[in-house]
Write an enzyme that holds these catalytic residues in place. Sequence first.
Site, PDB file in Angstrom:
ATOM      1  CB  THR A 103      -0.972   0.038   1.314  1.00 56.33           C
ATOM      2  OG1 THR A 103      -1.867  -1.045   1.151  1.00 56.33           O
ATOM      3  CG2 THR A 103      -1.854   1.406   1.282  1.00 56.33           C
ATOM      4  CE  LYS A 178      -5.273  -1.602   2.025  1.00 53.75           C
ATOM      5  NZ  LYS A 178      -3.947  -2.398   1.951  1.00 53.75           N
ATOM      6  CE  LYS A 246       2.265   2.312   4.666  1.00 58.40           C
ATOM      7  NZ  LYS A 246       1.752   1.622   3.427  1.00 58.40           N
TER       8      LYS A 246
END
Length: 297
Positions: A103, A178, A246
């Site tokens: 990701t 995502k 993150k």
Amino acid sequence: MEREKTMTKLAFLGLGVMGYPMAGHLQAAGHDVCVYNRTTTKAEAWVKEHGGRMAPSPREAAGGAEFVMACVGNDDDLRGVCLGPDGAFGGMKDGAIFVDHTTVSAKVTEELYAKAQEAGLNFVDAPISGGQAGAENGQLSIMCGGDQTAYDAAEPVMNTYAKLCRRIGDTGAGQMTKMCNQIAIAGVVQGLSEALHFAEKAGLDGRAVVEVISQGAAGSWQMANRYETMLDDAFDHGFAVDWMRKDLGICLSTANETGASLPVTALVDQFYKDVQSMGGGRWDTSSLFKRLRKLAG
């Protein structure tokens, strides 16, 4: 779902909680897998458990491979395994396909897609959802971006560990999807945490409450899979807060670029910052409930 049976020469870069079992599924399916991990002992353990081979650099792991899969930490980690004298791009044969399960930002995805094209390679962004259990059980959801022909070639390989694999659009579309996934999860986990906290403060049996409400409109994957561990004050069962922050940082930064409004996501990100300050950076994302317990005293 039918699994790929034809042996293919593959490399897998990154043997964390997700990559380790994913690479294992590829080897078990009969592929010729060479792994690379920054910590060599992890690669040695993987080879001992699954067979296959290991290499001391991404470039050497990728040598002669038809597909190179990666599942590392962040933008810089991905650049590190792709580029430079020891990077995978330097070892991949012409026409090979790099599949990125990390990701990361759509920006680095577009950058690496362009560099792959310059080198005569293909690049598919293919972030994953389903957590460690999904990786171990081969039941991941994979959202992909990239050229249709590259995706079509890579899909049978990804199906080795996928419950669902789909191309959403051109380069970066997988990473954008995502982000949607993480945005949705953030709100759901906070809502579940507040519901359990409210039940606790009202003197209700949280398990009985969930048994009832999970069968109606309030039901969710998070409720079904996390409510018991949340009530038990156990937060080592999934994706870490550090990694979620993150990811949410990528979401919020991208929202600033696109003009999207993410007020709930921004708020939950700050709640996760509170969890980090409690020493919970490695706790799983359901630890938002622990934050509420602490605030209530």
